[in-house]
Design a protein around this motif. Structure first.
Motif, PDB file in Angstrom:
ATOM      1  N   ASN A 118      10.925  -3.922   3.038  1.00  0.00           N
ATOM      2  CA  ASN A 118      11.328  -3.902   1.630  1.00  0.00           C
ATOM      3  C   ASN A 118      10.473  -4.842   0.784  1.00  0.00           C
ATOM      4  N   THR A 119      10.128  -6.006   1.313  1.00  0.00           N
ATOM      5  CA  THR A 119       9.308  -6.943   0.540  1.00  0.00           C
ATOM      6  C   THR A 119       7.838  -6.550   0.536  1.00  0.00           C
ATOM      7  N   VAL A 120       7.391  -5.860   1.592  1.00  0.00           N
ATOM      8  CA  VAL A 120       5.991  -5.425   1.635  1.00  0.00           C
ATOM      9  C   VAL A 120       5.753  -4.303   0.640  1.00  0.00           C
ATOM     10  N   ILE A 121       6.697  -3.386   0.560  1.00  0.00           N
ATOM     11  CA  ILE A 121       6.568  -2.278  -0.390  1.00  0.00           C
ATOM     12  C   ILE A 121       7.039  -2.777  -1.745  1.00  0.00           C
ATOM     13  N   SER A 122       6.132  -2.915  -2.654  1.00  0.00           N
ATOM     14  CA  SER A 122       6.516  -3.374  -3.996  1.00  0.00           C
ATOM     15  C   SER A 122       6.331  -2.214  -4.971  1.00  0.00           C
ATOM     16  N   ILE A 123       7.387  -1.881  -5.638  1.00  0.00           N
ATOM     17  CA  ILE A 123       7.338  -0.833  -6.645  1.00  0.00           C
ATOM     18  C   ILE A 123       7.028  -1.507  -7.972  1.00  0.00           C
ATOM     19  N   PRO A 124       5.939  -1.125  -8.616  1.00  0.00           N
ATOM     20  CA  PRO A 124       5.600  -1.781  -9.885  1.00  0.00           C
ATOM     21  C   PRO A 124       6.637  -1.452 -10.958  1.00  0.00           C
ATOM     22  N   SER A 125       6.970  -2.446 -11.723  1.00  0.00           N
ATOM     23  CA  SER A 125       7.923  -2.225 -12.803  1.00  0.00           C
ATOM     24  C   SER A 125       7.206  -1.512 -13.944  1.00  0.00           C
TER      25      SER A 125
END
Length: 145
Positions: A28-35
């Motif tokens: 979850n922390t590795v995959i970052s969804i850009p805001s």
């Protein structure tokens, strides 16, 4: 050695769940969804509509509205010059209290486009928003730039 109480299986299950939760948190922390970048232009385009909603809304939880009050003044005095000046002063004070710097507020129906409140340089406006509300026989338009 035989585990008759099942405590070894419970410890193994807790360890497996803990490892699974840690793995989920790492993924979850590795995959970052850009805001998403929100445009502020949408907010600016609503300013005339928002202001007209305020002007046509109830005052102090009563049945009175700002547009209703100025319409009543104009109607009771039969759109006389004195009533137009009084309404213009009321409108100017109201818009000044909202600290709007560039606006034009006019009545289009009975007063044939008479400007009731004005501030700023309309000629240099390159982008503006418009909102119209009707109260009785009166139709008010607000331009904001």
């Amino acid at each position: 050695m035989k585990d008759e109480k099942g405590s070894l299986y419970i410890i193994e299950a807790i360890l497996a769940i803990t490892i699974l939760l840690i793995a989920i948190l790492v993924v979850n922390t590795v995959i970052s969804i850009p805001s998403p970048d929100y445009s502020y232009e949408a907010h600016d385009s609503k300013s005339a509509q928002d202001m007209m909603e305020i002007l046509s809304g109830k005052i102090n939880f009563t049945d009175r509205t700002f547009l209703g009050e100025i319409s009543t003044i104009l109607k009771e005095h039969k759109n006389s010059k004195k009533s137009i000046r009084e309404v213009s002063d009321i409108c100017q004070n109201k818009f000044d209290s909202f600290k709007f710097t560039n606006y034009k507020f006019c009545e289009n129906n009975k007063l044939k486009g008479k400007v009731l409140a004005y501030n700023g340089n309309y000629d240099n406006a390159n982008k503006f928003t418009v909102a119209t509300r009707t109260y009785g026989d009166y139709s008010y338009t607000l331009y904001v730039w």
